[in-house]
Design an enzyme around this catalytic site. Structure first.
Site, PDB file in Angstrom:
ATOM      1  N   ASN A  28       0.863  -1.196   0.000  1.00 28.72           N
ATOM      2  CA  ASN A  28       0.000   0.000   0.000  1.00 28.72           C
ATOM      3  C   ASN A  28       0.894   1.239   0.000  1.00 28.72           C
ATOM      4  O   ASN A  28       0.777   2.121   0.847  1.00 28.72           O
ATOM      5  CB  ASN A  28      -0.954  -0.018   1.202  1.00 28.72           C
ATOM      6  CG  ASN A  28      -2.065   1.011   1.055  1.00 28.72           C
ATOM      7  OD1 ASN A  28      -2.433   1.384  -0.062  1.00 28.72           O
ATOM      8  ND2 ASN A  28      -2.577   1.475   2.152  1.00 28.72           N
ATOM      9  N   HIS A  33       7.373   5.654   0.830  1.00 32.99           N
ATOM     10  CA  HIS A  33       8.075   4.415   0.454  1.00 32.99           C
ATOM     11  C   HIS A  33       8.967   4.650  -0.766  1.00 32.99           C
ATOM     12  O   HIS A  33      10.073   4.109  -0.850  1.00 32.99           O
ATOM     13  CB  HIS A  33       7.064   3.305   0.124  1.00 32.99           C
ATOM     14  CG  HIS A  33       6.222   2.862   1.280  1.00 32.99           C
ATOM     15  ND1 HIS A  33       4.900   3.195   1.400  1.00 32.99           N
ATOM     16  CD2 HIS A  33       6.525   2.106   2.362  1.00 32.99           C
ATOM     17  CE1 HIS A  33       4.406   2.650   2.507  1.00 32.99           C
ATOM     18  NE2 HIS A  33       5.373   1.989   3.116  1.00 32.99           N
ATOM     19  N   GLN A  57       2.796  -9.177  13.643  1.00 34.49           N
ATOM     20  CA  GLN A  57       2.950  -7.878  14.301  1.00 34.49           C
ATOM     21  C   GLN A  57       1.616  -7.172  14.541  1.00 34.49           C
ATOM     22  O   GLN A  57       1.606  -6.031  14.976  1.00 34.49           O
ATOM     23  CB  GLN A  57       3.910  -6.980  13.518  1.00 34.49           C
ATOM     24  CG  GLN A  57       3.411  -6.492  12.178  1.00 34.49           C
ATOM     25  CD  GLN A  57       4.512  -5.782  11.395  1.00 34.49           C
ATOM     26  OE1 GLN A  57       5.421  -6.420  10.851  1.00 34.49           O
ATOM     27  NE2 GLN A  57       4.448  -4.464  11.334  1.00 34.49           N
ATOM     28  N   LYS A 146       9.512   7.569  10.461  1.00 35.48           N
ATOM     29  CA  LYS A 146       8.191   7.776  11.065  1.00 35.48           C
ATOM     30  C   LYS A 146       7.954   6.724  12.142  1.00 35.48           C
ATOM     31  O   LYS A 146       7.401   7.011  13.186  1.00 35.48           O
ATOM     32  CB  LYS A 146       7.073   7.722  10.024  1.00 35.48           C
ATOM     33  CG  LYS A 146       5.736   8.104  10.646  1.00 35.48           C
ATOM     34  CD  LYS A 146       4.628   8.105   9.639  1.00 35.48           C
ATOM     35  CE  LYS A 146       4.126   6.721   9.347  1.00 35.48           C
ATOM     36  NZ  LYS A 146       3.430   6.079  10.485  1.00 35.48           N
ATOM     37  N   ASP A 147       8.408   5.501  11.876  1.00 35.81           N
ATOM     38  CA  ASP A 147       8.332   4.433  12.884  1.00 35.81           C
ATOM     39  C   ASP A 147       9.629   4.464  13.682  1.00 35.81           C
ATOM     40  O   ASP A 147      10.478   3.576  13.560  1.00 35.81           O
ATOM     41  CB  ASP A 147       8.132   3.087  12.191  1.00 35.81           C
ATOM     42  CG  ASP A 147       6.821   3.052  11.423  1.00 35.81           C
ATOM     43  OD1 ASP A 147       5.765   3.116  12.062  1.00 35.81           O
ATOM     44  OD2 ASP A 147       6.860   3.010  10.181  1.00 35.81           O
ATOM     45  N   GLN A 150      10.400   1.548  15.944  1.00 36.31           N
ATOM     46  CA  GLN A 150      10.711   0.373  15.125  1.00 36.31           C
ATOM     47  C   GLN A 150      12.165   0.430  14.642  1.00 36.31           C
ATOM     48  O   GLN A 150      12.886  -0.571  14.656  1.00 36.31           O
ATOM     49  CB  GLN A 150       9.765   0.304  13.935  1.00 36.31           C
ATOM     50  CG  GLN A 150      10.155  -0.725  12.888  1.00 36.31           C
ATOM     51  CD  GLN A 150       9.127  -0.879  11.805  1.00 36.31           C
ATOM     52  OE1 GLN A 150       8.107  -1.534  11.998  1.00 36.31           O
ATOM     53  NE2 GLN A 150       9.371  -0.288  10.635  1.00 36.31           N
ATOM     54  N   LEU A 173       8.377  11.675   5.166  1.00 33.58           N
ATOM     55  CA  LEU A 173       7.799  12.559   4.137  1.00 33.58           C
ATOM     56  C   LEU A 173       6.420  13.000   4.617  1.00 33.58           C
ATOM     57  O   LEU A 173       5.686  12.205   5.197  1.00 33.58           O
ATOM     58  CB  LEU A 173       7.675  11.788   2.818  1.00 33.58           C
ATOM     59  CG  LEU A 173       8.317  12.449   1.605  1.00 33.58           C
ATOM     60  CD1 LEU A 173       9.803  12.642   1.830  1.00 33.58           C
ATOM     61  CD2 LEU A 173       8.072  11.623   0.354  1.00 33.58           C
ATOM     62  N   SER A 182       1.474   7.998   5.558  1.00 31.35           N
ATOM     63  CA  SER A 182       1.290   6.686   6.168  1.00 31.35           C
ATOM     64  C   SER A 182       0.234   5.935   5.381  1.00 31.35           C
ATOM     65  O   SER A 182      -0.752   6.538   4.922  1.00 31.35           O
ATOM     66  CB  SER A 182       0.815   6.854   7.620  1.00 31.35           C
ATOM     67  OG  SER A 182       0.272   5.639   8.098  1.00 31.35           O
ATOM     68  N   SER A 183       0.425   4.638   5.265  1.00 33.96           N
ATOM     69  CA  SER A 183      -0.596   3.832   4.583  1.00 33.96           C
ATOM     70  C   SER A 183      -1.924   3.947   5.314  1.00 33.96           C
ATOM     71  O   SER A 183      -2.991   3.840   4.711  1.00 33.96           O
ATOM     72  CB  SER A 183      -0.158   2.370   4.543  1.00 33.96           C
ATOM     73  OG  SER A 183       1.059   2.281   3.853  1.00 33.96           O
TER      74      SER A 183
HETATM   75  O1  PAF Z   1       7.311  -0.727   8.735  1.00 34.22           O
HETATM   76  C1  PAF Z   1       6.760  -1.679   8.152  1.00 34.22           C
HETATM   77  O2  PAF Z   1       6.185  -1.533   7.083  1.00 34.22           O
HETATM   78  C2  PAF Z   1       6.781  -3.061   8.800  1.00 34.22           C
HETATM   79  O3  PAF Z   1       6.716  -2.955  10.180  1.00 34.22           O
HETATM   80  C3  PAF Z   1       7.982  -3.904   8.367  1.00 34.22           C
HETATM   81  C4  PAF Z   1       9.302  -3.282   8.781  1.00 34.22           C
HETATM   82  C5  PAF Z   1       7.958  -4.079   6.845  1.00 34.22           C
HETATM   83  C6  PAF Z   1       7.907  -5.291   9.002  1.00 34.22           C
HETATM   84  O4  PAF Z   1       6.740  -5.945   8.673  1.00 34.22           O
END
Ligand code: PAF
Length: 281
Positions: A28, A33, A57, A146-147, A150, A173, A182-183
């Site tokens: 998406n 991206h 997740q 943004k994450d 993560q 962005l 964000s998706s």
């Molecule tokens: O950030 C994401 O899109 C997801 O958390 C990832 C890193 C692809 C893992 O599924």
């Protein structure tokens, strides 16, 4: 650009290939991206992107089922951005058996910030990213800032397991009104979309106050939470942290980050702004 859904085909396509640069995604795709792929191209070739909505997740009641699967549109965007290879497996290919071995993320990271509201989320992320790293065997991997939490988890994963991979974080962005791309923005109704940049504005106000010398972080966060709640948001957290440790900032913290997560209707949005004291980012 070649698209593979089978691990064996991916491995065949990557055997002996040079300096692999990897962009993991859940598809998406949006301009954020695309910027990751463009950044990846600066670090080597071939550039490999994965598209996989990872069930591990997502918690019960989260958006795993409704997360948009848009492989053909995603493939066009990746090809236009100069991606060389796409790995788009299904769940059975990634998890032919129940995933009984998982990555245990340190408690202070796993159960803090987003982890406090999404139990098991970061273990699910770290587990799938470790599997993807093993499949793609990149020299460099690119993730969006943004994450932010993560990104910290992935950096620790690489360090703790001695993976020979450089992790590159890419700036968020934003839409013209400041909303982080964000998706999940696609879930917002028209009215919610108009309101959504408020999260970024509240974080920006905190960042500006900290840059101006304000040190009552709790008061700043309380004000932001109040503003958001008054506008109908359900706030998960607004926190100021040291950017390197993600712990509470100390008097010596020169690089901080203000992070927030809040819900508008059924949509949970996250955002963050880095603050470099004496050295504007
Ligand atoms: O950030 C994401 O899109 C997801 O958390 C990832 C890193 C692809 C893992 O599924």
């Amino acid at each position: 650009m070649h698209i593979h859904s089978r691990i064996a085909d991916l491995r065949g396509a990557l055997a002996g290939r040079g300096r692999i640069v990897f962009v993991p995604t859940m598809g998406n795709l949006h301009a954020g991206h695309v910027s990751l792929v463009k950044q990846a191209k600066r670090h080597g070739s071939p550039v490999v992107a994965s598209i996989f909505v990872n069930p591990l997740q997502f918690g019960a009641g989260e958006d795993f089922e409704r997360y948009p699967r848009t492989l053909s549109a995603d493939s066009e965007k990746l090809a236009a951005a100069g991606c060389d290879i796409v790995f788009a497996p299904d769940v059975a290919e990634m998890y032919p058996l129940p995933q009984t071995f998982t990555v245990q993320v340190a408690d202070n990271l796993a159960n803090d910030l987003c982890g406090a509201f999404r139990p098991g989320h970061f273990s699910g992320v770290a587990t799938v990213v470790l599997k993807l790293f093993n499949l793609v065997q990149p020299r460099v991997a690119v993730f969006g800032k943004k994450d932010f939490q993560q990104l910290r988890v992935i950096q620790d994963l690489v360090n703790q397991f001695n993976l020979p991979i450089d992790i590159v974080g890419v700036d968020t962005l934003r839409e013209a009104d400041g909303l982080a791309m964000s998706s999940r923005n696609g879930y917002l109704s028209e009215a919610e979309r108009m309101q959504a940049p408020q999260l970024q504005r509240e974080l920006a106000a905190i960042a500006a106050a900290v840059r101006a010398g304000e040190r009552d972080f709790a008061a700043l966060a309380t004000t932001a939470r109040r503003h958001l709640a008054m506008a109908g948001w359900r706030v998960d957290y607004i926190e100021l942290r040291d950017a390197a440790t993600l712990q509470a900032p100390t008097v010596d913290s020169r690089h901080m980050v203000v992070l927030g997560a809040a819900r508008l209707g059924k949509t949970r949005l996250i955002d963050n702004i880095e603050i470099a004291l004496g050295n504007p980012l």
